[in-house]
Write a protein that holds these residues in place. Structure first.
Motif, PDB file in Angstrom:
ATOM      1  N   GLU A  36       0.852  -1.723   0.215  1.00 19.79           N
ATOM      2  CA  GLU A  36       0.447   0.049  -0.291  1.00 19.79           C
ATOM      3  C   GLU A  36       1.103   0.770   0.460  1.00 19.79           C
ATOM      4  O   GLU A  36       0.551   2.304  -0.424  1.00 19.79           O
ATOM      5  CB  GLU A  36      -1.463   0.104   1.005  1.00 19.79           C
ATOM      6  N   ARG A  37       1.638   1.806   0.168  1.00 21.08           N
ATOM      7  CA  ARG A  37       3.029   2.836   0.861  1.00 21.08           C
ATOM      8  C   ARG A  37       3.335   2.860  -0.698  1.00 21.08           C
ATOM      9  O   ARG A  37       3.553   3.380  -1.086  1.00 21.08           O
ATOM     10  CB  ARG A  37       4.030   2.069   1.700  1.00 21.08           C
ATOM     11  N   HIS A  38       4.094   1.727  -1.049  1.00 25.33           N
ATOM     12  CA  HIS A  38       4.573   1.637  -2.334  1.00 25.33           C
ATOM     13  C   HIS A  38       3.185   2.640  -3.509  1.00 25.33           C
ATOM     14  O   HIS A  38       3.988   3.015  -4.289  1.00 25.33           O
ATOM     15  CB  HIS A  38       5.348   0.659  -3.006  1.00 25.33           C
ATOM     16  N   LEU A  39       2.345   1.802  -3.327  1.00 16.80           N
ATOM     17  CA  LEU A  39       1.190   2.688  -4.196  1.00 16.80           C
ATOM     18  C   LEU A  39       0.955   3.630  -4.591  1.00 16.80           C
ATOM     19  O   LEU A  39       0.890   4.343  -5.260  1.00 16.80           O
ATOM     20  CB  LEU A  39       0.576   1.055  -4.691  1.00 16.80           C
ATOM     21  N   GLU A  40       1.048   3.959  -3.260  1.00 15.16           N
ATOM     22  CA  GLU A  40       0.864   5.953  -2.314  1.00 15.16           C
ATOM     23  C   GLU A  40       1.460   6.190  -2.895  1.00 15.16           C
ATOM     24  O   GLU A  40       1.303   7.727  -3.687  1.00 15.16           O
ATOM     25  CB  GLU A  40       0.783   5.895  -0.478  1.00 15.16           C
ATOM     26  N   VAL A  41       3.241   6.424  -3.223  1.00 17.18           N
ATOM     27  CA  VAL A  41       4.332   6.902  -2.967  1.00 17.18           C
ATOM     28  C   VAL A  41       4.189   6.773  -5.000  1.00 17.18           C
ATOM     29  O   VAL A  41       4.242   8.192  -5.606  1.00 17.18           O
ATOM     30  CB  VAL A  41       5.662   6.938  -3.194  1.00 17.18           C
ATOM     31  N   LEU A  42       3.764   5.464  -5.672  1.00 15.77           N
ATOM     32  CA  LEU A  42       3.648   5.588  -7.305  1.00 15.77           C
ATOM     33  C   LEU A  42       2.874   6.369  -7.804  1.00 15.77           C
ATOM     34  O   LEU A  42       3.011   7.384  -8.532  1.00 15.77           O
ATOM     35  CB  LEU A  42       3.868   4.174  -6.929  1.00 15.77           C
ATOM     36  N   GLY A  43       1.568   6.513  -6.808  1.00 18.73           N
ATOM     37  CA  GLY A  43       0.743   6.770  -7.492  1.00 18.73           C
ATOM     38  C   GLY A  43       1.156   8.671  -7.590  1.00 18.73           C
ATOM     39  O   GLY A  43       0.191   8.705  -8.276  1.00 18.73           O
ATOM     40  N   THR A  44       1.430   8.824  -6.021  1.00 15.98           N
ATOM     41  CA  THR A  44       1.449  10.411  -5.731  1.00 15.98           C
ATOM     42  C   THR A  44       2.476  10.984  -7.667  1.00 15.98           C
ATOM     43  O   THR A  44       2.495  12.235  -7.884  1.00 15.98           O
ATOM     44  CB  THR A  44       2.465  10.668  -4.667  1.00 15.98           C
ATOM     45  N   MET A  45       3.362   9.924  -7.940  1.00 11.96           N
ATOM     46  CA  MET A  45       5.114  10.052  -8.916  1.00 11.96           C
ATOM     47  C   MET A  45       3.412  11.195 -10.249  1.00 11.96           C
ATOM     48  O   MET A  45       4.485  10.925 -10.912  1.00 11.96           O
ATOM     49  CB  MET A  45       5.356   9.298  -8.232  1.00 11.96           C
ATOM     50  N   VAL A  46       2.929   9.280 -10.642  1.00  8.12           N
ATOM     51  CA  VAL A  46       2.420   9.592 -11.657  1.00  8.12           C
ATOM     52  C   VAL A  46       1.130  11.000 -11.575  1.00  8.12           C
ATOM     53  O   VAL A  46       1.380  11.391 -12.803  1.00  8.12           O
ATOM     54  CB  VAL A  46       1.735   8.315 -11.842  1.00  8.12           C
ATOM     55  N   ALA A  47       0.528  10.894 -10.837  1.00  5.34           N
ATOM     56  CA  ALA A  47       0.324  12.147 -10.338  1.00  5.34           C
ATOM     57  C   ALA A  47       0.710  13.553 -11.323  1.00  5.34           C
ATOM     58  O   ALA A  47       0.282  14.845 -11.687  1.00  5.34           O
ATOM     59  CB  ALA A  47      -0.929  12.651  -9.425  1.00  5.34           C
ATOM     60  N   ALA A  48       2.286  13.315 -10.103  1.00  6.44           N
ATOM     61  CA  ALA A  48       2.659  14.921 -10.522  1.00  6.44           C
ATOM     62  C   ALA A  48       3.147  14.645 -11.835  1.00  6.44           C
ATOM     63  O   ALA A  48       2.638  15.962 -12.382  1.00  6.44           O
ATOM     64  CB  ALA A  48       3.344  14.693  -9.227  1.00  6.44           C
ATOM     65  N   ARG A  49       3.531  13.771 -12.040  1.00  5.92           N
ATOM     66  CA  ARG A  49       4.116  13.876 -13.913  1.00  5.92           C
ATOM     67  C   ARG A  49       3.034  14.457 -14.696  1.00  5.92           C
ATOM     68  O   ARG A  49       3.286  15.058 -15.761  1.00  5.92           O
ATOM     69  CB  ARG A  49       4.224  12.237 -14.177  1.00  5.92           C
ATOM     70  N   GLY A  50       1.160  14.159 -14.221  1.00  2.00           N
ATOM     71  CA  GLY A  50       0.711  14.486 -15.162  1.00  2.00           C
ATOM     72  C   GLY A  50       0.189  16.473 -14.933  1.00  2.00           C
ATOM     73  O   GLY A  50      -1.207  16.825 -15.728  1.00  2.00           O
ATOM     74  N   ARG A  51       0.131  17.261 -14.022  1.00  2.00           N
ATOM     75  CA  ARG A  51       0.498  18.131 -14.015  1.00  2.00           C
ATOM     76  C   ARG A  51       1.560  18.672 -14.642  1.00  2.00           C
ATOM     77  O   ARG A  51       2.040  18.932 -15.017  1.00  2.00           O
ATOM     78  CB  ARG A  51       0.372  18.634 -12.399  1.00  2.00           C
TER      79      ARG A  51
END
Length: 395
Positions: free
Chosen positions: A380-395
């Motif tokens: 869960e912690r890894h997916l939280e971090v990966l999700g944040t990174m991917v979302a930041a890329r899209g901004r």
């Protein structure tokens, strides 16, 4: 998300980073994410494999000779003139939203770092092993390798780094400052259910242990995990517990502990099994009275799995080994100061001779694992971090 998992080590090759990267990759797939694994060819494993929701591609590899510079490990590398082109083709076809690398000094990490920079793909890098060696001359070589090879490649992709313990935190800040974009504190994950329910009777019979108290030590024997401190503690342990046995389970790449045991006259109490299949580990844990796995002064996966199995663990480590997670000597673990052989002997004797202490430390250690170190929590912690990174890329 489409997640590319990169590690030169991946099953069937055994090892902590190998099994953790597989567990996380399977977890990503089970959560509905697309997963491509890039790894190095190993023995007879297929070049391309699809299982558990993952596509695994094993690239042609060569083996680094087992020398002290290689920490006496069998390390596979994929470097060849076609590597960058092969990696680019595979990743362009997969179109990853994020790349999760394991191991900072592998050529697949470096090749995918170059790709990530060119395609602006966010990278999460888990650092499993510190480039350190007890020998001063080799330590200097490793520090130079970090400065001249690892850090420059890291600067290319500016990954976020997964920090697993306080020793790694200090190492990263010392060696890689300015080469990463952030630090995420996520401990190693273990599967508590896998290690429980073993039957130690077969192990005791196979190694002639009878009813003897057993100090189990699981993990490959390399210079950073040489078991010398453990062997140095044996004379005092055997003075108090004459029938105790030290059962060392793992490939012996660095046999100095066996020579030292002979010199100290305690070799009769040392049994080195060599590597055993992963499926047998729960039975070895069930046969153990205590576990002691030197990890170059820290706590590794093997010790956490022993704790998950309810085995009291003796380890030279600091109480703050895992940031934010409390280790309490005599409560959920038996701690001694790094290098303090007498203290290690005392903790081993307590674990071997005092059933109340062993039961309490074993049970509390098990609870600690269930609270903080389960694979589900770590996933869960890894997916939280990966999700944040991917979302930041899209901004």
């Amino acid at each position: 998300m489409r997640i590319a998992v990169v590690n030169n080590f991946f099953p069937p090759r055994a090892g902590g980073s190998s099994h953790l990267s597989e567990s996380l990759a399977k977890g990503y797939a089970e959560q509905g994410h697309e997963v491509l694994v890039l790894t190095a060819a190993y023995q007879n494993a297929p070049a391309v494999e699809e299982r558990d929701g993952m596509r695994i591609v094993r690239l042609p590899a060569w083996m680094l000779p087992q020398t002290r510079l290689a920490v006496s490990f069998d390390i596979s590398f994929t470097s060849r003139p076609t590597l960058l082109r092969a990696v680019r083709k595979l990743l362009d076809e997969f179109k990853p939203d994020a790349i999760h690398q394991h191991g900072q000094f592998f050529d697949l990490t470096w090749a995918t770092a170059l790709y990530a920079r060119k395609r602006r793909v966010p990278v999460l890098l888990s650092i499993h092993t510190r480039l350190e060696n007890p020998s001063a001359s080799y330590a200097k070589v490793f520090r130079g390798l970090d400065a001249m090879m690892v850090k420059p490649f890291m600067r290319r992709s500016k990954p976020r780094l997964v920090v697993m313990d306080v020793l790694m935190d200090e190492y990263i800040r010392d060696r890689y400052r300015g080469a990463y974009s952030g630090l995420d504190y996520i401990p190693v994950g273990v599967d508590p259910t896998w290690v429980r329910g073993g039957d130690g009777r077969g192990v005791r019979e196979k190694h002639g242990l009878g009813d003897a108290p057993v100090i189990l030590s699981v993990g490959h024997i390399i210079p950073l995990r040489d078991r010398l401190m453990l062997v140095e503690a044996l004379p005092k342990v055997l003075a108090a517990v004459p029938d105790a046995k030290l059962l060392v389970v793992g490939q012996v790449y660095y046999p100095l502990f066996l020579e030292r045991a002979k010199a100290l006259g305690v070799d009769h109490a040392v049994i080195s099994t060599g590597p055993v299949a992963k499926r047998e580990i729960p039975d070895y844990l069930a046969a153990a009275t205590v576990e002691c796995h030197e990890q170059g002064f820290g706590i590794g996966t093997a010790s956490l799995e022993a704790m998950a199995g309810g085995v009291p663990v003796v380890v030279p480590a600091r109480p703050d080994n895992f940031p934010g997670i409390g280790l309490e000597d005599g409560q959920n673990i038996l701690l001694c100061a790094p290098g303090d052989v007498d203290a290690m002997a005392q903790r081993l004797i307590a674990g071997l001779t005092d059933p109340a202490v062993a039961k309490q430390v074993g049970a509390n250690g098990q609870d600690l694992i269930d609270q903080h170190f389960t694979l589900q929590r770590v996933l869960e912690r890894h997916l939280e971090v990966l999700g944040t990174m991917v979302a930041a890329r899209g901004r």
